[in-house]
Write a protein that holds these residues in place. Structure first.
Motif, PDB file in Angstrom:
ATOM      1  N   ILE A   1      -8.305  15.183  -1.683  1.00 66.39           N
ATOM      2  CA  ILE A   1      -7.374  14.663  -0.683  1.00 66.39           C
ATOM      3  C   ILE A   1      -8.137  13.969   0.441  1.00 66.39           C
ATOM      4  O   ILE A   1      -7.747  12.884   0.900  1.00 66.39           O
ATOM      5  CB  ILE A   1      -6.502  15.804  -0.125  1.00 66.39           C
ATOM      6  CG1 ILE A   1      -5.554  16.323  -1.214  1.00 66.39           C
ATOM      7  CG2 ILE A   1      -5.719  15.344   1.094  1.00 66.39           C
ATOM      8  CD1 ILE A   1      -4.745  17.525  -0.800  1.00 66.39           C
TER       9      ILE A   1
ATOM     10  N   THR B   1      -0.230   8.466   1.146  1.00 69.04           N
ATOM     11  CA  THR B   1      -1.603   7.981   0.977  1.00 69.04           C
ATOM     12  C   THR B   1      -2.199   8.439  -0.341  1.00 69.04           C
ATOM     13  O   THR B   1      -2.788   7.643  -1.083  1.00 69.04           O
ATOM     14  CB  THR B   1      -2.484   8.476   2.136  1.00 69.04           C
ATOM     15  OG1 THR B   1      -1.942   8.011   3.372  1.00 69.04           O
ATOM     16  CG2 THR B   1      -3.909   7.976   1.993  1.00 69.04           C
ATOM     17  N   VAL B   2      -2.060   9.722  -0.647  1.00 66.59           N
ATOM     18  CA  VAL B   2      -2.634  10.260  -1.882  1.00 66.59           C
ATOM     19  C   VAL B   2      -1.996   9.603  -3.096  1.00 66.59           C
ATOM     20  O   VAL B   2      -2.699   9.183  -4.032  1.00 66.59           O
ATOM     21  CB  VAL B   2      -2.445  11.794  -1.921  1.00 66.59           C
ATOM     22  CG1 VAL B   2      -2.810  12.342  -3.293  1.00 66.59           C
ATOM     23  CG2 VAL B   2      -3.302  12.447  -0.845  1.00 66.59           C
ATOM     24  N   ARG B   3      -0.672   9.487  -3.105  1.00 70.70           N
ATOM     25  CA  ARG B   3       0.013   8.890  -4.247  1.00 70.70           C
ATOM     26  C   ARG B   3      -0.380   7.420  -4.427  1.00 70.70           C
ATOM     27  O   ARG B   3      -0.622   6.959  -5.544  1.00 70.70           O
ATOM     28  CB  ARG B   3       1.519   9.003  -4.071  1.00 70.70           C
ATOM     29  CG  ARG B   3       2.308   8.567  -5.307  1.00 70.70           C
ATOM     30  CD  ARG B   3       3.805   8.555  -5.049  1.00 70.70           C
ATOM     31  NE  ARG B   3       4.278   9.838  -4.515  1.00 70.70           N
ATOM     32  CZ  ARG B   3       4.780  10.007  -3.300  1.00 70.70           C
ATOM     33  NH1 ARG B   3       4.865   8.979  -2.471  1.00 70.70           N
ATOM     34  NH2 ARG B   3       5.200  11.182  -2.897  1.00 70.70           N
TER      35      ARG B   3
ATOM     36  N   VAL C   1     -11.797   8.890  -6.657  1.00 71.17           N
ATOM     37  CA  VAL C   1     -12.424  10.120  -6.146  1.00 71.17           C
ATOM     38  C   VAL C   1     -13.774  10.393  -6.814  1.00 71.17           C
ATOM     39  O   VAL C   1     -14.010  11.494  -7.319  1.00 71.17           O
ATOM     40  CB  VAL C   1     -11.477  11.324  -6.318  1.00 71.17           C
ATOM     41  CG1 VAL C   1     -10.325  11.259  -5.334  1.00 71.17           C
ATOM     42  CG2 VAL C   1     -10.951  11.408  -7.749  1.00 71.17           C
TER      43      VAL C   1
ATOM     44  N   GLU D   1      -3.189   5.854  -3.472  1.00 70.51           N
ATOM     45  CA  GLU D   1      -4.562   5.691  -3.930  1.00 70.51           C
ATOM     46  C   GLU D   1      -4.709   6.087  -5.393  1.00 70.51           C
ATOM     47  O   GLU D   1      -5.385   5.400  -6.172  1.00 70.51           O
ATOM     48  CB  GLU D   1      -5.500   6.534  -3.064  1.00 70.51           C
ATOM     49  CG  GLU D   1      -5.671   6.020  -1.650  1.00 70.51           C
ATOM     50  CD  GLU D   1      -6.402   4.697  -1.607  1.00 70.51           C
ATOM     51  OE1 GLU D   1      -7.339   4.512  -2.399  1.00 70.51           O
ATOM     52  OE2 GLU D   1      -6.017   3.836  -0.800  1.00 70.51           O
ATOM     53  N   LEU D   2      -4.087   7.178  -5.789  1.00 74.98           N
ATOM     54  CA  LEU D   2      -4.199   7.612  -7.186  1.00 74.98           C
ATOM     55  C   LEU D   2      -3.482   6.649  -8.130  1.00 74.98           C
ATOM     56  O   LEU D   2      -3.955   6.396  -9.247  1.00 74.98           O
ATOM     57  CB  LEU D   2      -3.625   9.024  -7.339  1.00 74.98           C
ATOM     58  CG  LEU D   2      -4.489  10.166  -6.815  1.00 74.98           C
ATOM     59  CD1 LEU D   2      -3.783  11.496  -6.998  1.00 74.98           C
ATOM     60  CD2 LEU D   2      -5.846  10.196  -7.521  1.00 74.98           C
TER      61      LEU D   2
ATOM     62  N   LEU E   1      -9.422  10.540  -0.660  1.00 75.29           N
ATOM     63  CA  LEU E   1      -8.332   9.573  -0.753  1.00 75.29           C
ATOM     64  C   LEU E   1      -7.855   9.120   0.623  1.00 75.29           C
ATOM     65  O   LEU E   1      -7.448   7.972   0.798  1.00 75.29           O
ATOM     66  CB  LEU E   1      -7.165  10.181  -1.531  1.00 75.29           C
ATOM     67  CG  LEU E   1      -7.419  10.447  -3.019  1.00 75.29           C
ATOM     68  CD1 LEU E   1      -6.283  11.284  -3.604  1.00 75.29           C
ATOM     69  CD2 LEU E   1      -7.569   9.148  -3.790  1.00 75.29           C
ATOM     70  N   CYS E   2      -7.899  10.008   1.599  1.00 76.25           N
ATOM     71  CA  CYS E   2      -7.377   9.704   2.938  1.00 76.25           C
ATOM     72  C   CYS E   2      -8.439   9.125   3.876  1.00 76.25           C
ATOM     73  O   CYS E   2      -8.112   8.310   4.753  1.00 76.25           O
ATOM     74  CB  CYS E   2      -6.798  10.965   3.570  1.00 76.25           C
ATOM     75  SG  CYS E   2      -5.339  11.620   2.740  1.00 76.25           S
TER      76      CYS E   2
ATOM     77  N   LEU F   1       0.690  12.154   4.356  1.00 77.82           N
ATOM     78  CA  LEU F   1      -0.386  12.577   3.461  1.00 77.82           C
ATOM     79  C   LEU F   1      -0.029  12.270   2.012  1.00 77.82           C
ATOM     80  O   LEU F   1      -0.848  11.718   1.254  1.00 77.82           O
ATOM     81  CB  LEU F   1      -0.627  14.076   3.646  1.00 77.82           C
ATOM     82  CG  LEU F   1      -1.751  14.712   2.824  1.00 77.82           C
ATOM     83  CD1 LEU F   1      -3.093  14.147   3.230  1.00 77.82           C
ATOM     84  CD2 LEU F   1      -1.740  16.230   3.018  1.00 77.82           C
TER      85      LEU F   1
END
Length: 236
Positions: free
Chosen positions: A103, A19-21, A32, A23-24, A106-107, A16
């Motif tokens: 979250i 993926t979040v890191r 987002v 995309e951001l 992003l995922c 998790l």
């Protein structure tokens, strides 16, 4: 942090976090747009419904009750997702939407996030009608007075998205903790909102079971060359 705790955190939240890191880092806040829109809509509805002139219009376009005609409830459902409860601090709702919607977006992507959010909200809305029809004497029944209670707003969508993302990213203990927390909520304070949260989770679990079944079907190998289905080749 001890080694076992570190290993658990890496196993539970590692995919998790990656993926979040990622995309951001790549797109920052452009990653987002749905989440930012949801936060702004929730804040706007909260402000307007607390004004003397705004309470009526917000109720007319975004407040869903089981006593409403079904067609009207379905018409209001899209906006009802962004109408926070009047008796709860709006900052809590905004934080939940920002964190969980963010979250999830992003995922999962924008449209899947929106679809699951509406599925969870719709499950809660429809459950309220079924529960009132069953009556308070049954396990899943509700008292008739709950027909006048406004649905949960964004919280059912938040709970449903949390469970779905946890399954997709294999954060199984976290997903189980969300489910247990909702069950405890209903046991400690058995009201319409808590039961709608469980209905939202049930709807998402059904969706996940269907997706798992479909994925397993796609993973099955096809017929071997020279055979019909799984039957052995015909020998003359």
């Amino acid at each position: 942090m001890s080694s076992p705790v570190r290993r658990f955190a890496r196993r539970e939240w590692g995919p998790l976090a990656v993926t979040v890191r990622g995309e951001l880092t790549a797109r920052r806040w452009r990653a987002v747009p749905l989440t930012l829109t949801a936060v702004c809509l929730t804040a706007a509805f909260q402000f307007v419904q607390n004004q003397e002139w705004g309470y009526g219009p917000v109720q007319a376009i975004g407040a869903v009750r089981a006593e409403d005609p079904l067609w009207l409830a379905l018409l209001r459902t899209p906006l009802s997702l962004f109408v926070p409860a009047l008796d709860l601090p709006v900052w809590g709702a905004l934080a939940q939407v920002l964190l969980v919607f963010g979250i999830a977006e992003l995922c999962l992507g924008r449209w899947r996030t929106l679809g699951i959010a509406y599925l969870a909200t719709l499950c809660g809305t429809l459950y309220a009608r079924v529960g009132i029809a069953l009556g308070p004497g049954t396990l899943f029944g509700l008292p008739a007075s709950d027909a006048q209670v406004v649905d949960t707003g964004p919280s059912a969508a938040v709970v449903g998205l949390a469970v779905y993302v946890c399954r997709r990213k294999r954060a199984y203990w976290t997903g189980a903790a969300v489910v247990v927390a909702m069950v405890v909520e209903v046991v400690v304070k058995p009201n319409l909102a808590g039961k709608e949260h469980l209905a939202a989770i049930a709807g998402v679990l059904v969706l996940m079971a269907f997706e798992t079944w479909r994925e397993r079907g796609q993973d099955e190998p096809g017929p071997r060359p020279g055979t019909r289905s799984w039957k052995p080749p015909i020998r003359s």
